[in-house]
Design a protein around this motif. Structure first.
Motif, PDB file in Angstrom:
ATOM      1  N   GLY A  35      16.803  -3.596  -7.440  1.00 27.78           N
ATOM      2  CA  GLY A  35      17.824  -4.613  -7.653  1.00 27.78           C
ATOM      3  C   GLY A  35      19.084  -4.046  -8.273  1.00 27.78           C
ATOM      4  N   VAL A  36      18.926  -3.109  -9.218  1.00 30.94           N
ATOM      5  CA  VAL A  36      20.087  -2.480  -9.851  1.00 30.94           C
ATOM      6  C   VAL A  36      20.891  -1.687  -8.831  1.00 30.94           C
ATOM      7  CG1 VAL A  36      20.763  -0.695 -11.499  1.00 30.94           C
ATOM      8  CG2 VAL A  36      19.090  -2.415 -12.158  1.00 30.94           C
ATOM      9  N   ALA A  37      20.200  -0.895  -8.007  1.00 30.64           N
ATOM     10  CA  ALA A  37      20.903  -0.072  -7.017  1.00 30.64           C
ATOM     11  C   ALA A  37      21.640  -0.933  -5.999  1.00 30.64           C
ATOM     12  CB  ALA A  37      19.908   0.854  -6.321  1.00 30.64           C
ATOM     13  N   ASP A  38      21.015  -2.012  -5.534  1.00 30.89           N
ATOM     14  CA  ASP A  38      21.656  -2.866  -4.533  1.00 30.89           C
ATOM     15  C   ASP A  38      22.889  -3.562  -5.102  1.00 30.89           C
ATOM     16  OD1 ASP A  38      19.736  -2.128  -2.762  1.00 30.89           O
ATOM     17  OD2 ASP A  38      18.540  -3.954  -2.946  1.00 30.89           O
ATOM     18  N   ARG A  39      22.744  -4.127  -6.294  1.00 32.64           N
ATOM     19  CA  ARG A  39      23.883  -4.847  -6.864  1.00 32.64           C
ATOM     20  C   ARG A  39      25.017  -3.897  -7.231  1.00 32.64           C
ATOM     21  NH1 ARG A  39      23.748  -9.208 -11.878  1.00 32.64           N
ATOM     22  NH2 ARG A  39      25.957  -9.796 -11.751  1.00 32.64           N
ATOM     23  N   TRP A  40      24.693  -2.718  -7.749  1.00 29.68           N
ATOM     24  CA  TRP A  40      25.733  -1.762  -8.118  1.00 29.68           C
ATOM     25  C   TRP A  40      26.448  -1.229  -6.878  1.00 29.68           C
ATOM     26  CZ3 TRP A  40      28.872  -0.987 -11.692  1.00 29.68           C
ATOM     27  CH2 TRP A  40      29.494   0.236 -11.922  1.00 29.68           C
ATOM     28  N   GLU A  41      25.710  -1.023  -5.800  1.00 29.77           N
ATOM     29  CA  GLU A  41      26.339  -0.555  -4.567  1.00 29.77           C
ATOM     30  C   GLU A  41      27.330  -1.584  -4.038  1.00 29.77           C
ATOM     31  OE1 GLU A  41      27.402   1.775  -1.414  1.00 29.77           O
ATOM     32  OE2 GLU A  41      26.207   2.326  -3.169  1.00 29.77           O
ATOM     33  N   ARG A  42      26.997  -2.840  -4.122  1.00 31.73           N
ATOM     34  CA  ARG A  42      27.926  -3.883  -3.672  1.00 31.73           C
ATOM     35  C   ARG A  42      29.197  -3.887  -4.523  1.00 31.73           C
ATOM     36  NH1 ARG A  42      25.450  -7.560  -0.199  1.00 31.73           N
ATOM     37  NH2 ARG A  42      23.168  -7.386  -0.090  1.00 31.73           N
ATOM     38  N   LEU A  43      29.055  -3.684  -5.827  1.00 27.86           N
ATOM     39  CA  LEU A  43      30.229  -3.651  -6.696  1.00 27.86           C
ATOM     40  C   LEU A  43      31.098  -2.427  -6.408  1.00 27.86           C
ATOM     41  CD1 LEU A  43      28.688  -4.802 -10.106  1.00 27.86           C
ATOM     42  CD2 LEU A  43      30.050  -6.148  -8.508  1.00 27.86           C
ATOM     43  N   LEU A  44      30.472  -1.283  -6.144  1.00 25.78           N
ATOM     44  CA  LEU A  44      31.248  -0.084  -5.839  1.00 25.78           C
ATOM     45  C   LEU A  44      32.017  -0.230  -4.532  1.00 25.78           C
ATOM     46  CD1 LEU A  44      28.861   2.842  -6.870  1.00 25.78           C
ATOM     47  CD2 LEU A  44      30.771   1.870  -8.144  1.00 25.78           C
ATOM     48  N   VAL A  45      31.410  -0.866  -3.550  1.00 25.75           N
ATOM     49  CA  VAL A  45      32.108  -1.086  -2.277  1.00 25.75           C
ATOM     50  C   VAL A  45      33.327  -1.982  -2.495  1.00 25.75           C
ATOM     51  CG1 VAL A  45      31.894  -2.141   0.005  1.00 25.75           C
ATOM     52  CG2 VAL A  45      30.077  -0.671  -0.861  1.00 25.75           C
ATOM     53  N   ARG A  46      33.204  -2.996  -3.345  1.00 31.45           N
ATOM     54  CA  ARG A  46      34.360  -3.846  -3.658  1.00 31.45           C
ATOM     55  C   ARG A  46      35.456  -3.040  -4.350  1.00 31.45           C
ATOM     56  NH1 ARG A  46      31.639  -9.072  -6.600  1.00 31.45           N
ATOM     57  NH2 ARG A  46      30.162  -9.685  -4.953  1.00 31.45           N
ATOM     58  N   LEU A  47      35.054  -2.152  -5.249  1.00 32.47           N
ATOM     59  CA  LEU A  47      36.039  -1.358  -5.981  1.00 32.47           C
ATOM     60  C   LEU A  47      36.736  -0.362  -5.060  1.00 32.47           C
ATOM     61  CD1 LEU A  47      37.112  -1.110  -8.850  1.00 32.47           C
ATOM     62  CD2 LEU A  47      35.376   0.618  -9.299  1.00 32.47           C
ATOM     63  N   GLU A  48      36.006   0.200  -4.126  1.00 27.44           N
ATOM     64  CA  GLU A  48      36.622   1.125  -3.174  1.00 27.44           C
ATOM     65  C   GLU A  48      37.597   0.417  -2.245  1.00 27.44           C
ATOM     66  OE1 GLU A  48      33.033   4.450  -2.825  1.00 27.44           O
ATOM     67  OE2 GLU A  48      33.110   2.742  -1.455  1.00 27.44           O
ATOM     68  N   ALA A  49      37.465  -0.897  -2.116  1.00 27.85           N
ATOM     69  CA  ALA A  49      38.366  -1.646  -1.242  1.00 27.85           C
ATOM     70  C   ALA A  49      39.793  -1.676  -1.769  1.00 27.85           C
ATOM     71  CB  ALA A  49      37.852  -3.076  -1.053  1.00 27.85           C
ATOM     72  N   ILE A  50      40.019  -1.404  -3.060  1.00 30.30           N
ATOM     73  CA  ILE A  50      41.385  -1.380  -3.597  1.00 30.30           C
ATOM     74  C   ILE A  50      42.013   0.004  -3.456  1.00 30.30           C
ATOM     75  CG2 ILE A  50      40.730  -3.163  -5.250  1.00 30.30           C
ATOM     76  CD1 ILE A  50      40.954  -1.028  -7.457  1.00 30.30           C
ATOM     77  N   GLY A  51      41.265   0.961  -2.887  1.00 29.65           N
ATOM     78  CA  GLY A  51      41.783   2.306  -2.680  1.00 29.65           C
ATOM     79  C   GLY A  51      41.315   3.326  -3.682  1.00 29.65           C
ATOM     80  N   ALA A  52      40.359   2.987  -4.538  1.00 28.39           N
ATOM     81  CA  ALA A  52      39.901   3.901  -5.583  1.00 28.39           C
ATOM     82  C   ALA A  52      38.809   4.825  -5.052  1.00 28.39           C
ATOM     83  CB  ALA A  52      39.374   3.113  -6.782  1.00 28.39           C
ATOM     84  N   ALA A  53      38.893   6.106  -5.440  1.00 26.53           N
ATOM     85  CA  ALA A  53      37.842   7.085  -5.147  1.00 26.53           C
ATOM     86  C   ALA A  53      36.926   7.148  -6.361  1.00 26.53           C
ATOM     87  CB  ALA A  53      38.441   8.454  -4.849  1.00 26.53           C
ATOM     88  N   ILE A  54      35.714   6.631  -6.241  1.00 26.77           N
ATOM     89  CA  ILE A  54      34.849   6.338  -7.375  1.00 26.77           C
ATOM     90  C   ILE A  54      33.905   7.493  -7.673  1.00 26.77           C
ATOM     91  CG2 ILE A  54      33.197   4.702  -8.325  1.00 26.77           C
ATOM     92  CD1 ILE A  54      35.932   3.536  -7.814  1.00 26.77           C
ATOM     93  N   GLU A  55      33.749   7.783  -8.968  1.00 23.70           N
ATOM     94  CA  GLU A  55      32.660   8.619  -9.454  1.00 23.70           C
ATOM     95  C   GLU A  55      31.796   7.760 -10.368  1.00 23.70           C
ATOM     96  OE1 GLU A  55      32.643  12.886 -11.449  1.00 23.70           O
ATOM     97  OE2 GLU A  55      32.743  11.294 -12.942  1.00 23.70           O
ATOM     98  N   SER A  56      30.510   7.699 -10.087  1.00 18.86           N
ATOM     99  CA  SER A  56      29.602   6.864 -10.871  1.00 18.86           C
ATOM    100  C   SER A  56      28.421   7.710 -11.317  1.00 18.86           C
ATOM    101  CB  SER A  56      29.121   5.663 -10.043  1.00 18.86           C
ATOM    102  OG  SER A  56      28.190   4.886 -10.772  1.00 18.86           O
ATOM    103  N   GLU A  57      28.323   7.948 -12.630  1.00 16.19           N
ATOM    104  CA  GLU A  57      27.206   8.721 -13.166  1.00 16.19           C
ATOM    105  C   GLU A  57      25.931   7.896 -13.233  1.00 16.19           C
ATOM    106  OE1 GLU A  57      28.196  10.353 -16.928  1.00 16.19           O
ATOM    107  OE2 GLU A  57      29.457  11.943 -16.104  1.00 16.19           O
ATOM    108  N   ARG A  58      26.067   6.610 -13.470  1.00 12.38           N
ATOM    109  CA  ARG A  58      24.914   5.726 -13.581  1.00 12.38           C
ATOM    110  C   ARG A  58      25.355   4.307 -13.274  1.00 12.38           C
ATOM    111  NH1 ARG A  58      25.606   2.975 -18.377  1.00 12.38           N
ATOM    112  NH2 ARG A  58      26.916   3.986 -19.956  1.00 12.38           N
ATOM    113  N   PRO A  59      24.439   3.422 -12.927  1.00 13.61           N
ATOM    114  CA  PRO A  59      24.820   2.026 -12.688  1.00 13.61           C
ATOM    115  C   PRO A  59      25.419   1.397 -13.940  1.00 13.61           C
ATOM    116  CG  PRO A  59      22.655   2.468 -11.773  1.00 13.61           C
ATOM    117  CD  PRO A  59      23.026   3.679 -12.571  1.00 13.61           C
ATOM    118  N   GLY A  60      26.552   0.738 -13.771  1.00 17.53           N
ATOM    119  CA  GLY A  60      27.244   0.120 -14.884  1.00 17.53           C
ATOM    120  C   GLY A  60      28.417   0.919 -15.401  1.00 17.53           C
TER     121      GLY A  60
END
Length: 408
Positions: free
Chosen positions: A86-111
């Motif tokens: 559940g954590v991985a699925d929800r965090w992946e959805r949030l990262l996809v939303r954040l990438e939609a604004i043009g950001a190149a994301i680095e995520s060490e851990r969920p949250g």
């Protein structure tokens, strides 16, 4: 004659969702988060607690603490089963939303997510516009921090409040001044330094400013490379961001009529593989890495397993051979089975030439192995040895490790 040198200022934005994994595991029950609770250790892993609530932190419980010590400090501590799927699925959805604004994301851990906002300033009208775009994209309460380095941005986000970001302007010196009064416990945000704050506190080093004032040679003599990294972070520095490649969220789910295991579970997995390969979003691409997850019957827990194929696949039979043995690792019968794509491979065209060159075939296999290693362990999983000074008396000066680049 004057020479102008343009210096690019780094603007790192950190997005922090406090206790994200604990909130997902608690299922949104706010009353449960008010009590002293913590995430229980995952089955088969080290006996250490995960994220803890504010009430538990008041007793000195923190993520990564040994389970026995956590229960000794807080006898009323309640353990919540983790929900990795559940954590991985929800965090992946949030990262996809954040990438939609043009950001190149680095995520060490969920949250916790960081990105360099320098290229987005003109697009969104300054740093305030970038932060506003991130808030509109995620649509969840968050803490925002801005600083010249990644660690300083994480520290700023930990002090921020919802809708009150903390912005540290300037260069490395301003970041060092901002970090000086903060406790060394912030070093736990870096997984490789999780055990260092306790040792520093025993030596009487309580703040990052005190840590930065110590000579690097003394820290290296006592703690090795870990001490040098901690000194670099406390001094306002940090390494460059390593953004993840932009991903697409493609997943298939199957609700099982009853608690399934054995042959019934294998049939369900075969159906998920066929559905996933038939998705229009795949666009005839192969699959290099997938995630197999399930909702378990016992206590509503979840199970998650990442699988990296030896070769990017698009054949249902070969995928089934690789995934079916992983079902034996499931700790309990499942009521929901899920299969999602973590990373796509090249298009599924593998036409061999009539006269194959052995050297070209070996090179192709080598680069395929490099792609597989990087998909499983990150960009530093494959390096090449580069000779620098072969005649040096010191072995460590004769060669260095450099990134393995190039294509066959």
């Amino acid at each position: 004659m004057r020479t102008c040198v343009l210096v690019r200022m780094t603007v790192i934005v950190c997005i922090l969702l406090p206790r994200f994994q604990l909130a997902v595991a608690a299922g949104g029950r706010a009353e449960l988060l008010q009590a002293p609770i913590a995430l229980a250790p995952e089955p088969g892993s080290a006996q250490r607690v995960g994220e803890a609530s504010l009430a538990a932190e008041a007793f000195g419980v923190h993520p990564g603490m040994a389970l026995g010590e956590a229960l000794a400090r807080c006898p009323r501590l309640a353990l919540v089963p983790p929900d990795p799927a559940g954590v991985a699925d929800r965090w992946e959805r949030l990262l996809v939303r954040l990438e939609a604004i043009g950001a190149a994301i680095e995520s060490e851990r969920p949250g916790l997510a960081c990105f360099d906002a320098h290229g987005l300033l003109r697009l969104h009208g300054g740093i305030e516009g970038v932060l506003a775009a991130a808030q509109r994209g995620l649509r969840v309460p968050m803490h925002l921090g801005v600083a010249p380095s990644r660690f300083a941005a994480v520290a700023a986000a930990s002090r921020a409040r919802v809708r009150r970001p903390v912005i540290v302007s300037g260069d490395r010196e301003q970041a060092r001044v901002h970090l000086a009064p903060l406790p060394v416990a912030l070093l736990r945000a870096r997984p490789s330094l999780a055990d260092l704050p306790q040792a520093l506190e025993r030596l009487g080093i309580g703040t990052l400013g005190e840590l930065a004032a110590i000579a690097p040679a003394a820290l290296a003599d006592r703690f090795g490379t870990v001490g040098l990294l901690a000194h670099e972070l406390a001094s306002g520095g940090d390494g460059a961001l390593r953004p993840r490649p932009a991903a697409e969220f493609v997943r298939e789910s199957l609700e099982l009529p009853e608690a399934a295991s054995g042959t019934q579970l294998e049939h369900g997995l075969g159906l998920l593989i066929d559905r996933l390969l038939a998705r229009r979003e795949r666009r005839d691409r192969t699959l290099r890495a997938v995630v197999l997850s399930a909702v378990l019957v016992e206590h509503g827990g979840t199970w998650r397993e990442q699988v990296v194929f030896r070769q990017a696949l698009a054949q249902a039979g070969r995928m089934r051979l690789a995934l079916v043995p992983r079902l034996a690792l499931m700790p309990a019968p499942a009521e929901v089975l899920r299969l999602s794509v973590q990373r796509f491979g090249p298009p599924a065209v593998d036409q061999r030439s009539l006269l194959e060159d052995p050297a070209a075939a070996r090179a192709a296999r080598l680069y395929e192995a490099v792609h597989q290693a990087r998909a499983a362990a990150g960009p530093d999983a494959a390096l090449r040895v580069l000779e620098v000074d072969p005649g040096s008396r010191f072995p460590e000066r004769r060669a260095v490790l450099a990134p393995f680049q190039g294509e066959p």
